[in-house]
Scaffold this motif. Sequence first.
Motif, PDB file in Angstrom:
ATOM      1  N   LYS A 150       6.624 -34.830  -9.738  1.00 54.09           N
ATOM      2  CA  LYS A 150       7.462 -35.960  -9.316  1.00 54.09           C
ATOM      3  C   LYS A 150       6.581 -37.102  -8.812  1.00 54.09           C
ATOM      4  CE  LYS A 150      11.258 -32.954  -8.127  1.00 54.09           C
ATOM      5  NZ  LYS A 150      12.045 -32.322  -7.079  1.00 54.09           N
ATOM      6  N   THR A 151       7.203 -38.266  -8.600  1.00 55.73           N
ATOM      7  CA  THR A 151       6.467 -39.414  -8.059  1.00 55.73           C
ATOM      8  C   THR A 151       7.205 -39.930  -6.823  1.00 55.73           C
ATOM      9  OG1 THR A 151       5.770 -39.975 -10.302  1.00 55.73           O
ATOM     10  CG2 THR A 151       5.430 -41.669  -8.618  1.00 55.73           C
ATOM     11  N   ASP A 160       1.250 -38.025  -7.961  1.00 60.56           N
ATOM     12  CA  ASP A 160       1.411 -39.481  -8.048  1.00 60.56           C
ATOM     13  C   ASP A 160       2.391 -39.910  -6.977  1.00 60.56           C
ATOM     14  OD1 ASP A 160      -0.211 -39.914 -10.157  1.00 60.56           O
ATOM     15  OD2 ASP A 160       1.401 -40.073 -11.646  1.00 60.56           O
ATOM     16  N   CYS A 161       2.111 -40.976  -6.277  1.00 60.34           N
ATOM     17  CA  CYS A 161       3.039 -41.405  -5.233  1.00 60.34           C
ATOM     18  C   CYS A 161       2.930 -42.907  -5.001  1.00 60.34           C
ATOM     19  CB  CYS A 161       2.789 -40.641  -3.944  1.00 60.34           C
ATOM     20  SG  CYS A 161       1.148 -40.884  -3.251  1.00 60.34           S
ATOM     21  N   GLU A 162       3.947 -43.432  -4.340  1.00 63.80           N
ATOM     22  CA  GLU A 162       3.965 -44.834  -3.947  1.00 63.80           C
ATOM     23  C   GLU A 162       4.172 -44.893  -2.437  1.00 63.80           C
ATOM     24  OE1 GLU A 162       6.901 -46.909  -6.356  1.00 63.80           O
ATOM     25  OE2 GLU A 162       6.316 -45.739  -8.120  1.00 63.80           O
TER      26      GLU A 162
END
Length: 189
Positions: free
Chosen positions: A39-40, A64-66
């Motif tokens: 997931k992100t 992955d991340c924000e």
Amino acid sequence: MAELIKINGDTFEPFITEEKIRQRIKELAGRINSDYRGKTPIFIGVLNGSFIFLADLIREIHVDCEIDFFKLSSYGDAKISSGQVTLLKDLNCQVEGRDIVVVEDIVDSGLSIAFIKNIIEKENPMSLKFVSLLLKKGIPKIDFPIDYVGFEIPPDFVIGYGLDYAQKVRNLKSIYRLTPQASTASGNS
Ligand code: IMP
Ligand code: MG
């Protein structure tokens, strides 16, 4: 860890060391990495208090991340919450359909995190979870779980590692707590 710290006539003693914080962040990040595999997520830091914790946590995250931020105000310059939460900066990201992870320094009364939950849920996220480095035992008036908790602590006023006293001492590398004999003095986010 260092010695006693005196501020405005209050004395603070060493409570949670840098090493313990680092170790616990690795454990929390391990769980988050496994829960969000594939997931992100968007990690949403709650300013100002969570900035150091978020910076350390995020560097242990391997999916992955924000990142985005809310800025809230509730304590003013006191050691006791005003009971009123104000939104000083809203998010810039689109929450709808996203996996949201709110990152707090500490859940004390629970008012701030409940306020944030309410705002985010209106935007229809795919999922919403909460991380807090510290959780004050027995105090939070919330009817939902904090999914990832670093340390459950007694309801004492604490400073350092992002947590302030009248906006100061956020830069201490470890966490200190108000010594009992000083805990009746006046008192902050
Ligand atoms: P709440 O009472 O759960 O709404 O907590 C609001 C905010 O107050 C937290 O996110 C912190 O930034 C701040 N806060 C709560 N307890 C303490 C403390 O013991 N020391 C410093 N800041 C605190
Ligand atoms: Mg905070």
